[in-house]
Scaffold this active site. Structure first.
Site, short mmCIF file in Angstrom:
data_model
loop_
_atom_site.label_atom_id
_atom_site.label_comp_id
_atom_site.label_asym_id
_atom_site.label_seq_id
_atom_site.Cartn_x
_atom_site.Cartn_y
_atom_site.Cartn_z
N ARG A 55 0.85 -1.20 -0.05
CA ARG A 55 -0.01 0.12 -0.07
C ARG A 55 0.86 1.23 -0.03
NH1 ARG A 55 -2.61 2.30 4.59
NH2 ARG A 55 -2.29 0.13 5.23
N TYR A 108 -15.91 13.64 -17.97
CA TYR A 108 -16.12 12.12 -17.88
C TYR A 108 -17.28 11.98 -16.62
CZ TYR A 108 -15.26 7.66 -16.17
OH TYR A 108 -15.34 6.17 -15.61
N ASP A 180 -7.38 16.74 -16.50
CA ASP A 180 -7.52 15.37 -16.77
C ASP A 180 -6.88 15.23 -18.24
OD1 ASP A 180 -8.42 12.81 -17.91
OD2 ASP A 180 -9.95 12.97 -16.44
N LYS A 205 -6.47 3.84 -20.33
CA LYS A 205 -6.85 4.23 -21.44
C LYS A 205 -5.56 4.07 -22.45
CE LYS A 205 -11.04 5.27 -19.96
NZ LYS A 205 -11.06 4.95 -18.91
#
Length: 394
Positions: A55, A108, A180, A205
């Site tokens: 983590r 988005y 973004d 993506k």
């Protein structure tokens, strides 16, 4: 100084301490301490230490982050489990209850849900503006505005935000700016060149590029990335070792893939733009795009994303014709996501039907006859032939 294509392959190799040419998958949740208490304390407290606990960090994650920071020209980067993990963690590292954010009308859908539902519950207010109107951003600023959050080109309507204006506005007003950059990718656009503070990606993506992983990335100053990392420790959206390795592999071919995708998308947009069955083509690389000159000034390539509105005598017929084309495409697969080597197509009004009200869809420019297209790396002759045969079914 190495060129971009070289950096994609060789940056961050210091995190691979083995003799393997290909960075291994560090499939472990924890790491042995060497018996040195001081070293153990350092590993437990240093941000993103690659060999303490997963983590906190992972050697492959560190290598991917080094590549992305170099691509986006920032001091540091952090990779997380999904694009939404990157978006939410990046924002929550900046704002608190009582703060205000300026966002766009078109974003988005996951970002829109985060703004509408999550942040409102925690006392953070949002003002939405038309991203094509610079003055609207200036007018929306309040005394408690802490963040200007933009997305360019926007999803799905491919509007462009003036990066240089937003970057300077943030500097003048002392407000953090965040973009973004998923639709563009760092191959086509580097927001840091225009004064933007923070860059985020859905690495699922273009960065991954093979539709086989989910990941997100945040790029910024070292001080800010340390804050994001601390938020990520309690929010817990760590990128898995295998997905991190897949992302590292995908990045090696990013420049080649995006170059081919750019060429294919432009050719397809030009073909569809001249077809009588298509009412409108929205592609930032076409001179008839309303912001073509702005796009040219801040983008090196125009991406593989385009939208079309299918012709018809009325809205219902446009919807029916869009569905006919969608159902008859063979190379273009009807599937969510974008930016992969394979070509995809979706009907935004259907995909986001439960996320957007009728008014929100209208504001975002989503019509019932619209199709969003993500162009892949297939041969352009086959791509165009697929659309020819699908349109012929009308």
């Amino acid at each position: 100084m190495s060129r971009l294509e070289t950096n994609l392959i060789h940056t961050g190799k210091e995190f691979n301490t083995t003799k393997s040419v290909v960075t291994p998958i560090y499939q472990t949740s924890t790491y042995l301490a060497d018996g040195d208490l001081a070293a153990y304390i350092h590993a437990a407290t240093e941000p993103k230490h690659p060999e303490f606990y997963h983590r906190h960090g992972n050697p492959t994650n560190s290598q991917v982050a080094a590549i992305l920071a170099k691509l986006e020209k920032t001091e540091d980067a952090l990779v997380l489990a999904t694009g939404m993990a990157a978006i939410s963690t990046a924002i929550l590292a900046i704002v608190k209850s009582g703060d205000h954010i300026v966002v766009q009308n078109a974003h988005y859908s996951g970002s829109t849900l985060f703004f509408n539902d999550f942040l409102a519950d925690y006392g953070i207010t949002i003002t939405r503006v038309d991203q094509c109107n610079n003055q609207a951003f200036l007018n929306a600023i309040q005394e408690n505005t802490k963040l200007l959050y933009i997305e360019t080109p926007s999803n799905p309507n491919l509007n462009i935000t003036d990066l240089a204006f937003i970057g300077q506005l943030g500097k003048d007003k002392g407000i953090t700016t965040m973009v973004d950059n998923t639709f563009a990718s760092p191959i086509n656009q580097t927001p840091k060149d225009f004064g933007i503070d923070i860059v985020i990606h859905s690495a699922t993506k273009y960065l991954g590029g093979h539709s086989d992983l989910t990941a997100g990335a945040v790029c910024g100053t070292k001080e800010y990335i340390n804050k994001v990392w601390r938020r990520s420790l309690v929010l817990g959206a760590s990128l898995s070792p295998f997905d991190s390795w897949l992302l590292l592999r995908g990045l090696k071919t990013l420049a080649l893939r995006v170059d081919q995708i750019n060429k294919n998308a432009l050719a397809l947009a030009q073909y569809l733009n001249s077809h009588k069955a298509i009412k409108k083509v929205i592609y930032v690389g076409l001179p008839n795009h309303a912001q073509y000159e702005l796009a040219k000034s801040q983008m090196k390539g125009f991406t593989g994303m385009l939208c079309i509105e299918v012709a018809g005598n009325n809205e219902e017929e446009e919807f029916k014709n869009a569905q006919t084309i969608l159902g008859n495409l063979r190379i273009f697969v009807n599937a969510a996501s974008l930016g992969g080597v394979e070509s995809l197509v979706v009907h935004p009004a259907s995909m986001w039907g439960s996320h957007h009200s009728k008014e929100q869809k209208e504001t975002s420019g989503i019509t019932r006859g619209m199709l969003r297209i993500s162009v892949g790396i297939e041969h352009i002759d086959d791509i165009i032939a697929d659309w020819e045969q699908a349109i012929s079914k009308l």
